[in-house]
Structure formats: C-alpha cells, structure tokens
Write a protein that holds these residues in place. Structure first.
Motif, PDB file in Angstrom:
ATOM      1  N   ALA A  44     -39.115 -65.437  -1.276  1.00  0.00           N
ATOM      2  CA  ALA A  44     -39.663 -64.011  -0.912  1.00  0.00           C
ATOM      3  C   ALA A  44     -39.240 -63.097  -2.062  1.00  0.00           C
ATOM      4  O   ALA A  44     -38.161 -63.123  -2.419  1.00  0.00           O
ATOM      5  N   GLY A  45     -40.263 -62.200  -2.364  1.00  0.00           N
ATOM      6  CA  GLY A  45     -40.118 -61.181  -3.323  1.00  0.00           C
ATOM      7  C   GLY A  45     -40.480 -61.752  -4.918  1.00  0.00           C
ATOM      8  O   GLY A  45     -40.558 -61.208  -5.904  1.00  0.00           O
ATOM      9  N   SER A  46     -40.841 -63.186  -4.962  1.00  0.00           N
ATOM     10  CA  SER A  46     -41.086 -63.730  -6.358  1.00  0.00           C
ATOM     11  C   SER A  46     -42.307 -63.241  -6.866  1.00  0.00           C
ATOM     12  O   SER A  46     -43.401 -62.915  -5.946  1.00  0.00           O
ATOM     13  N   VAL A  47     -42.490 -63.137  -8.002  1.00  0.00           N
ATOM     14  CA  VAL A  47     -43.845 -62.963  -8.880  1.00  0.00           C
ATOM     15  C   VAL A  47     -44.370 -64.348  -9.195  1.00  0.00           C
ATOM     16  O   VAL A  47     -43.487 -65.091  -9.944  1.00  0.00           O
ATOM     17  N   VAL A  48     -45.543 -64.234  -8.875  1.00  0.00           N
ATOM     18  CA  VAL A  48     -46.215 -65.554  -9.361  1.00  0.00           C
ATOM     19  C   VAL A  48     -47.324 -65.199 -10.223  1.00  0.00           C
ATOM     20  O   VAL A  48     -48.271 -64.709  -9.937  1.00  0.00           O
ATOM     21  N   LEU A  49     -47.458 -65.522 -11.459  1.00  0.00           N
ATOM     22  CA  LEU A  49     -48.525 -65.262 -12.380  1.00  0.00           C
ATOM     23  C   LEU A  49     -49.479 -66.655 -12.228  1.00  0.00           C
ATOM     24  O   LEU A  49     -49.052 -67.902 -12.720  1.00  0.00           O
ATOM     25  N   SER A  50     -50.483 -66.498 -11.713  1.00  0.00           N
ATOM     26  CA  SER A  50     -51.413 -67.682 -11.031  1.00  0.00           C
ATOM     27  C   SER A  50     -52.168 -68.592 -12.047  1.00  0.00           C
ATOM     28  O   SER A  50     -52.528 -69.487 -11.896  1.00  0.00           O
ATOM     29  N   GLY A  51     -52.161 -68.008 -13.429  1.00  0.00           N
ATOM     30  CA  GLY A  51     -53.189 -68.564 -14.338  1.00  0.00           C
ATOM     31  C   GLY A  51     -53.947 -67.692 -14.926  1.00  0.00           C
ATOM     32  O   GLY A  51     -54.678 -66.804 -14.432  1.00  0.00           O
ATOM     33  N   SER A  52     -54.322 -68.242 -16.121  1.00  0.00           N
ATOM     34  CA  SER A  52     -55.441 -67.451 -17.061  1.00  0.00           C
ATOM     35  C   SER A  52     -56.844 -67.643 -16.250  1.00  0.00           C
ATOM     36  O   SER A  52     -57.205 -68.662 -16.299  1.00  0.00           O
ATOM     37  N   LEU A  53     -57.420 -66.418 -16.527  1.00  0.00           N
ATOM     38  CA  LEU A  53     -58.824 -66.275 -15.929  1.00  0.00           C
ATOM     39  C   LEU A  53     -59.754 -66.684 -17.397  1.00  0.00           C
ATOM     40  O   LEU A  53     -61.153 -66.743 -16.814  1.00  0.00           O
ATOM     41  N   SER A  54     -59.250 -66.844 -18.391  1.00  0.00           N
ATOM     42  CA  SER A  54     -60.092 -67.033 -19.563  1.00  0.00           C
ATOM     43  C   SER A  54     -59.438 -67.717 -20.519  1.00  0.00           C
ATOM     44  O   SER A  54     -58.304 -68.005 -20.427  1.00  0.00           O
ATOM     45  N   THR A  55     -59.906 -67.961 -21.608  1.00  0.00           N
ATOM     46  CA  THR A  55     -59.176 -68.363 -22.862  1.00  0.00           C
ATOM     47  C   THR A  55     -58.252 -67.366 -23.339  1.00  0.00           C
ATOM     48  O   THR A  55     -58.419 -66.206 -23.019  1.00  0.00           O
ATOM     49  N   MET A  56     -57.193 -67.799 -24.143  1.00  0.00           N
ATOM     50  CA  MET A  56     -55.948 -66.699 -24.679  1.00  0.00           C
ATOM     51  C   MET A  56     -56.733 -66.259 -25.806  1.00  0.00           C
ATOM     52  O   MET A  56     -57.558 -66.642 -26.571  1.00  0.00           O
ATOM     53  N   LEU A  57     -56.386 -65.035 -26.131  1.00  0.00           N
ATOM     54  CA  LEU A  57     -56.490 -63.983 -27.304  1.00  0.00           C
ATOM     55  C   LEU A  57     -55.321 -64.049 -28.102  1.00  0.00           C
ATOM     56  O   LEU A  57     -54.422 -63.447 -27.640  1.00  0.00           O
ATOM     57  N   PRO A  58     -55.508 -64.756 -29.421  1.00  0.00           N
ATOM     58  CA  PRO A  58     -54.266 -64.346 -30.347  1.00  0.00           C
ATOM     59  C   PRO A  58     -53.859 -62.982 -30.496  1.00  0.00           C
ATOM     60  O   PRO A  58     -54.800 -62.022 -30.575  1.00  0.00           O
ATOM     61  N   LEU A  59     -52.654 -62.957 -30.620  1.00  0.00           N
ATOM     62  CA  LEU A  59     -52.064 -61.471 -30.922  1.00  0.00           C
ATOM     63  C   LEU A  59     -51.597 -61.551 -32.322  1.00  0.00           C
ATOM     64  O   LEU A  59     -50.660 -61.877 -32.588  1.00  0.00           O
ATOM     65  N   LYS A  60     -52.367 -60.900 -33.447  1.00  0.00           N
ATOM     66  CA  LYS A  60     -52.225 -60.945 -34.672  1.00  0.00           C
ATOM     67  C   LYS A  60     -52.079 -59.568 -35.499  1.00  0.00           C
ATOM     68  O   LYS A  60     -51.622 -59.522 -36.282  1.00  0.00           O
ATOM     69  N   GLU A  61     -52.395 -58.602 -34.607  1.00  0.00           N
ATOM     70  CA  GLU A  61     -52.226 -57.104 -35.195  1.00  0.00           C
ATOM     71  C   GLU A  61     -52.055 -56.249 -34.176  1.00  0.00           C
ATOM     72  O   GLU A  61     -52.117 -56.720 -32.644  1.00  0.00           O
ATOM     73  N   SER A  62     -51.743 -54.938 -34.381  1.00  0.00           N
ATOM     74  CA  SER A  62     -51.328 -54.155 -33.251  1.00  0.00           C
ATOM     75  C   SER A  62     -52.682 -53.483 -32.745  1.00  0.00           C
ATOM     76  O   SER A  62     -53.864 -53.835 -33.357  1.00  0.00           O
ATOM     77  N   GLY A  63     -52.341 -52.897 -31.422  1.00  0.00           N
ATOM     78  CA  GLY A  63     -53.785 -52.160 -30.889  1.00  0.00           C
ATOM     79  C   GLY A  63     -53.483 -52.032 -29.386  1.00  0.00           C
ATOM     80  O   GLY A  63     -52.306 -52.287 -28.823  1.00  0.00           O
ATOM     81  N   LYS A  64     -54.419 -51.420 -28.873  1.00  0.00           N
ATOM     82  CA  LYS A  64     -54.349 -51.205 -27.298  1.00  0.00           C
ATOM     83  C   LYS A  64     -54.918 -52.019 -26.776  1.00  0.00           C
ATOM     84  O   LYS A  64     -56.133 -52.352 -26.795  1.00  0.00           O
ATOM     85  N   PHE A  65     -54.195 -52.899 -25.668  1.00  0.00           N
ATOM     86  CA  PHE A  65     -55.003 -54.139 -24.923  1.00  0.00           C
ATOM     87  C   PHE A  65     -55.108 -53.534 -23.601  1.00  0.00           C
ATOM     88  O   PHE A  65     -54.043 -53.032 -22.797  1.00  0.00           O
ATOM     89  N   ASP A  66     -56.197 -53.849 -22.942  1.00  0.00           N
ATOM     90  CA  ASP A  66     -56.490 -53.404 -21.568  1.00  0.00           C
ATOM     91  C   ASP A  66     -57.041 -54.727 -20.758  1.00  0.00           C
ATOM     92  O   ASP A  66     -57.934 -55.365 -21.357  1.00  0.00           O
ATOM     93  N   CYS A  67     -56.649 -54.813 -19.634  1.00  0.00           N
ATOM     94  CA  CYS A  67     -57.300 -56.080 -18.854  1.00  0.00           C
ATOM     95  C   CYS A  67     -57.833 -55.363 -17.396  1.00  0.00           C
ATOM     96  O   CYS A  67     -56.966 -54.699 -16.607  1.00  0.00           O
ATOM     97  N   ASP A  68     -58.977 -55.280 -17.154  1.00  0.00           N
ATOM     98  CA  ASP A  68     -59.666 -54.757 -16.225  1.00  0.00           C
ATOM     99  C   ASP A  68     -60.129 -55.931 -15.044  1.00  0.00           C
ATOM    100  O   ASP A  68     -60.672 -56.872 -15.486  1.00  0.00           O
ATOM    101  N   PHE A  69     -59.653 -55.931 -13.758  1.00  0.00           N
ATOM    102  CA  PHE A  69     -60.078 -56.998 -12.895  1.00  0.00           C
ATOM    103  C   PHE A  69     -60.805 -56.138 -11.800  1.00  0.00           C
ATOM    104  O   PHE A  69     -60.446 -55.054 -11.185  1.00  0.00           O
ATOM    105  N   LYS A  70     -61.772 -56.708 -11.271  1.00  0.00           N
ATOM    106  CA  LYS A  70     -62.492 -56.281  -9.742  1.00  0.00           C
ATOM    107  C   LYS A  70     -61.513 -56.243  -8.829  1.00  0.00           C
ATOM    108  O   LYS A  70     -60.695 -57.038  -8.434  1.00  0.00           O
TER     109      LYS A  70
END
Length: 267
Positions: A230-256
């Motif tokens: 109880a209380g555990s965080v579960v990251l359930s798996g990616s909804l898409s392909t991974m995006l490489p992080l090679k440079e700085s920037g602002k990343f946002d993830c919008d979910f319905k």
C-alpha cells in the motif's frame, strides 16, 4: 576494453552488480552481458538487480514502488523477451523540483506513463485487472526518464533487467484522479518539447490496458517473494516510443483526463 569472460556464479553476480553500480556513479557505461563474455538468464538478471536494490536500501534510500517495462509486444520482441519486466523506484529517483540535469545521466530517454498509487497491498499469484483496480487509490500523469548503464543502448532483456529496468528518474503530475470511471485503454497522450507535439500514444499500448500491467507486476513480484505494498507508486509502462534526451528544453506530457506533467531539462 572487453571484460574477462564469466560464468555467473554468486561471486560473478556481485561483481557484475558492482560494475553497474560504478557505471551509474561515474557515468561511464559498461559492455552488455554478451560482449562481456557472460551468459545470463532472467534469474541471474533479477538477482543482480536485487543486489543493487539492497545496496540502495542499506544507504538509506526509501523504496517508493516499481516501474514496469517492455509492456508493448514490439519492445519485447526487440529485446527477445516473452513478458514485461520490472525495476525498483527509490526516493532519490523522483524529481520534485521539475528540473533534470542531463549531466547527471549517461544516455537518457523520456516517455509518458500512467502512474498508479496503491491504497491496498497486492501479492500474487492470482492478481487480476479487477483486483488491481480495486487496490488503486488514484492515478496520476507521469514521465519516466530511462537511462541504460550499458554502452550504446545495446541491450537484451537480461541487460535491462539487471540494470533496474533501465530506470533513472521519474516525475509525477499534481492531479490525482480516482480510477474507477477511467477508460485506460483509450486514454490518449501527447509528449511535447517546447510546445511541439513530438510523440503521441494511448493506454492500449500498455499490455492492452495499463491495469493489466499492474496485475502483472503484483504477480511477478509474488514469484520473487515480494508484495506490492500500500502506498506504492507504480509506473505502468510507456504509452508510446521513447524520446531521446539530447538537449535542453521544456517537456510536457498531456494525458486525457489526467492533466499535464512538466519537466525542464538542462544540459
């Protein structure tokens, strides 16, 4: 430089865990099992992961939960696995200030996931989608930053499992949503960098339904004598392909229905 060939007895398991640990601290990746001359099975890989998980606990790190990986058939096929895997999430991996420094990682990538926060403990075998739903307190938007400690992302299933599911950091959105009326299968997601949508996905990419992934995790942990507490965080798996992080920037993830989770990446 190639390492000496090895047979993964108990001593070799510890030595390989030491190499992964050092790679994460120094940001110098190591060769995969095959190039190291090692033959590893899934039991070996999870044993190595467990050695370093215990090391983190001994240092005083708090176990927050688990991430589930390889939840799409395509990803499992690429790594020659027949089922998903899991890794541990510790409090030192959670980003709470919305800032990520690329210099702290090796070769990171980012992905959007639905995070489940448990209100009841689950222990397999026999956990179902329905019991996983009943045990969930709420869900939140999240992003996981994955980062292999293996050179050039040249990984098979055993490599990523030994390397804690290639997990590095994660960030949770603020909005907490009760799960009972959500249609996880058709939940859409957009991953943006500096306001531009680069990746889209849906919940169906996660074993057909992210709740199935939560049930899988509880059953898999049960095989290893563990409970999804109880209380555990579960990251359930990616909804898409991974995006490489090679440079700085602002990343946002919008979910319905779950809102937005944001992260500023600094080089």
């Amino acid at each position: 430089m190639h390492q000496t060939a090895c047979n993964l007895n108990e001593s070799a398991l510890i030595q390989y865990a030491d190499r992964l640990w050092k790679a994460e601290q120094t940001r110098v990746p190591i060769l995969n099992f095959k190039k190291s001359g090692c033959t590893a099975n899934l039991a070996d890989a999870y044993a190595i992961q467990e050695i370093n998980a215990r090391r983190r606990l001994a240092k005083g790190e708090k176990l927050l939960g688990y991430k589930i990986g390889l939840t799409s058939l395509k990803a499992r096929t690429q790594l020659n696995l027949h089922e998903p895997d899991y890794g541990h999430l510790f409090h030192t991996m959670e980003i709470q200030n919305g800032q990520l420094n690329l210099r702290d990682l090796i070769q990171p990538k980012i992905e959007g996931e639905i995070a489940f926060i448990m209100k009841k403990a689950l222990k397999g075998p026999g956990v179902t989608r329905a019991s996983a739903l009943e045990a969930t307190d709420h869900v939140r938007a999240s992003m996981e930053i994955v980062d292999t400690r293996i050179e050039k992302w040249e990984i098979a299933g055993e490599d990523t499992i030994a390397d804690n599911g290639s997990s590095a950091r994660f960030v949770l959105g603020d909005k907490k949503v009760t799960p009972q009326d959500l249609d996880f299968q058709f939940m859409g997601m957009n991953l943006l960098r500096n306001g531009e949508v680069l990746v889209t996905g849906s919940g169906a990419a996660v074993m057909g339904d992210p709740l199935e992934a939560v049930a899988f995790l509880a059953n898999e942990l049960g095989k290893h004598g563990k409970t999804l507490e109880a209380g555990s965080v579960v990251l359930s798996g990616s909804l898409s392909t991974m995006l490489p992080l090679k440079e700085s920037g602002k990343f946002d993830c919008d979910f319905k229905n779950l809102g937005r989770v944001s992260l500023t990446v600094n080089s």
